[in-house]
Design a protein around this motif. Structure first.
Motif, short mmCIF file in Angstrom:
data_model
loop_
_atom_site.label_atom_id
_atom_site.label_comp_id
_atom_site.label_asym_id
_atom_site.label_seq_id
_atom_site.Cartn_x
_atom_site.Cartn_y
_atom_site.Cartn_z
N THR A 1 -95.37 20.12 -103.71
CA THR A 1 -96.17 19.76 -102.63
C THR A 1 -95.98 18.32 -102.72
O THR A 1 -96.40 17.47 -103.50
CB THR A 1 -97.51 20.40 -102.82
N GLY A 2 -95.65 17.90 -101.50
CA GLY A 2 -95.63 16.69 -101.07
C GLY A 2 -94.27 15.77 -101.40
O GLY A 2 -94.52 14.51 -101.23
N ALA A 3 -93.68 16.49 -102.40
CA ALA A 3 -92.39 15.77 -102.94
C ALA A 3 -91.25 15.35 -101.99
O ALA A 3 -91.39 15.84 -100.61
CB ALA A 3 -91.72 16.44 -103.98
N ALA A 4 -90.48 14.42 -102.07
CA ALA A 4 -89.49 13.80 -101.15
C ALA A 4 -88.45 13.48 -102.10
O ALA A 4 -88.38 12.82 -103.04
CB ALA A 4 -90.14 12.62 -100.41
N ARG B 1 -92.48 12.68 -106.91
CA ARG B 1 -93.43 13.68 -106.75
C ARG B 1 -94.61 13.50 -107.60
O ARG B 1 -94.71 12.53 -108.05
CB ARG B 1 -92.53 14.78 -107.60
N ARG B 2 -95.32 14.47 -107.62
CA ARG B 2 -96.73 14.30 -108.34
C ARG B 2 -96.29 14.18 -109.82
O ARG B 2 -95.69 14.64 -110.41
CB ARG B 2 -97.72 15.33 -108.08
N TRP C 1 -98.08 9.45 -108.59
CA TRP C 1 -96.89 9.80 -108.00
C TRP C 1 -95.72 9.20 -109.25
O TRP C 1 -95.89 7.93 -109.83
CB TRP C 1 -96.47 9.22 -106.70
N ASP D 1 -97.57 7.43 -100.27
CA ASP D 1 -96.30 7.90 -99.86
C ASP D 1 -94.96 6.91 -100.02
O ASP D 1 -95.16 5.79 -99.49
CB ASP D 1 -96.11 8.71 -98.56
N VAL E 1 -103.91 5.90 -99.80
CA VAL E 1 -103.96 6.98 -99.49
C VAL E 1 -104.70 7.58 -98.30
O VAL E 1 -104.63 8.66 -97.75
CB VAL E 1 -104.29 8.11 -100.58
N ASP F 1 -84.94 20.80 -94.27
CA ASP F 1 -85.19 19.46 -94.47
C ASP F 1 -84.04 18.91 -94.97
O ASP F 1 -84.19 18.14 -96.19
CB ASP F 1 -86.43 19.15 -95.33
N ARG G 1 -84.54 21.16 -99.21
CA ARG G 1 -85.86 21.72 -99.71
C ARG G 1 -85.83 23.35 -99.71
O ARG G 1 -85.55 23.72 -98.73
CB ARG G 1 -86.96 21.05 -98.87
N GLY H 1 -90.82 24.26 -102.69
CA GLY H 1 -91.06 22.81 -102.83
C GLY H 1 -90.10 22.29 -103.62
O GLY H 1 -89.93 21.18 -103.87
#
Length: 417
Positions: free
Chosen positions: A61-64, A76-77, A84, A105, A124, A394, A405, A409
């Motif tokens: 979740t939230g990774a790029a 990523r987390r 991160w 981010d 954040v 994505d 993606r 995730g």
């Protein structure tokens, strides 16, 4: 091209207009092409390509994911501590991991001069507007330096755009030392060349506009663009291919200046201009209501106009790939750059985002079932050439790799076809 908005140019623009008549290239040839496209997609999905299978890399979740040459970087987390981390991959295998110093981010990550450079928010919270650039050793992941501001490539160094009260500065890529700096008490506009930022404009609320050489910091020009009048409200400035372009009066007038001297070059009266961009050897001005004019960049004279197409995506060999710019996806076409003649209406395609400037442009179209066809436009006027079938969303292309993606995730990484 970079745009700086110095005020409201217009009210909410209506949706782009549509053509008054069907495009000249539609009809039986393109119905046949559509049948061939379906056949090619079916074959691409069913026949092994001989290329290496996509590699799956962890995300969450939230990774790029970011691409740079033959490497992929996933932010990523962190697994072992809060916050991160960035993980570097080569040939689909992890090479190193490092904590991201900033707490927000990461919006950009690329390699330059032996460093992996990450631009991130410093907090954040929704109201946190601070930015920071961190430089990691591209071979080991060791943190080499971090500074406030957003970094941009600028030849063999970087330009750090100010964050808060920090000055505008050029820094060395390897150790972050300052090469030159300038006060940043004005709006900053960058002009880009082949290797990144090469010109800097310091734009005042009133008074003299200043042009700096990005490599040396030397002043190239200083000029009050409006010495005999109040600074116009609702104007926009952008730098495009050696010109400083100013739109005024809700986009009704375009004034061009030579970028290195700020001397006036020409003025064009064009109602409702939204933005300007290079289109081959000409300069295209997109209309807020759809359509565009093609201008002579030396004189501002209108060479041709079209009523439907609004954005230029690619220019090569005297042809332009253009789009309607609609909110539900773009309808693409090929135009002749010399006279704006419609060569081919390609239909509905999406342009695949690029994380690096490359010599290829890819298009995608959904197939259903989480799949999409990957194709390259044919500027000679034929249908897009199918290259692969992708799974996931994505998707982003680099110079050698493509990443998508997956629903859980994670990411899949594959060589470009």
């Amino acid at each position: 091209m970079t745009v700086i908005d110095l005020g409201e140019l217009r009210d909410e623009a209506p949706a782009p207009g549509t053509a008054d008549r069907p495009p000249r290239a539609v009809g039986r040839p393109f119905r046949v092409a559509a049948v061939l496209l379906v056949a090619l997609v079916t074959l691409a999905a069913a026949v092994p390509s001989g290329r290496p299978a996509p590699r799956r890399i962890p995300g969450g979740t939230g990774a790029a994911a970011f691409l740079s040459g033959d490497r992929a970087y996933v932010v990523r987390r962190a697994e072992r501590e809060p916050g991160w981390e960035v993980v570097a991959y080569r040939e689909g295998r992890p090479r190193w991991r490092a904590a991201v110093p900033a707490g927000g981010d990461v919006v950009g990550l690329w390699e330059q001069g032996g460093r992996a450079l990450a631009v991130a928010r410093t907090g954040v919270g929704a109201g946190d507007s601070g930015w920071e650039t961190a430089a990691f050793d591209a071979g080991t992941g060791a943190l080499r330096w971090r500074q406030a501001g957003v970094a941009f490539p600028a030849g063999d160094a970087l330009l750090l755009r100010p964050d808060g009260e920090t000055p505008l500065r050029r820094v060395a890529t390897d150790d972050g030392r300052t090469l030159w700096s300038a006060p940043a008490n004005r709006d900053v506009l960058f002009g880009f060349g082949p290797s990144g930022v090469d010109r800097i404009l310091l734009v005042p609320g009133s008074g003299e506009t200043v042009v700096l050489n990005a490599a040396t910091g030397a002043r190239l020009a200083e000029r009050d663009l409006h010495p005999d009048e109040e600074l116009p409200g609702g104007r926009g400035l952008q730098s495009t291919d050696g010109l400083l372009l100013e739109t005024r009066g809700a986009g009704a007038r375009v004034q061009a200046y030579e970028l290195d001297t700020l001397r006036p070059r020409w003025t064009a009266e064009l109602p409702l201009v939204d933005h300007l961009e290079r289109c081959g050897a000409l300069l295209c001005a997109a209309r807020q209501t759809g359509g565009m004019w093609a201008l002579d960049p030396d004189t501002g004279a209108v060479r041709w106009t079209v009523e439907r197409w609004q954005s230029v995506l690619w220019a090569d060999a005297g042809r332009l790939l253009v789009a309607t710019g609609g909110s539900d996806g773009d309808r693409l076409a090929v135009l002749d750059a010399a006279d704006g003649r419609l060569v081919a209406d390609l239909g509905d395609w999406a342009v695949l985002p690029q994380s690096e400037i490359a010599g290829r442009l890819f298009l995608t179209r959904p197939l259903g079932g989480g799949r999409q066809v990957l194709a390259e436009p044919d500027l000679s006027g034929g249908p897009p050439v199918v290259r692969d079938v992708l799974t996931g969303t994505d998707c982003t292309a680099g110079t050698t790799l493509l990443v998508c993606r997956q629903p859980d995730g994670d990411f899949t990484l594959r060589p470009l076809p």
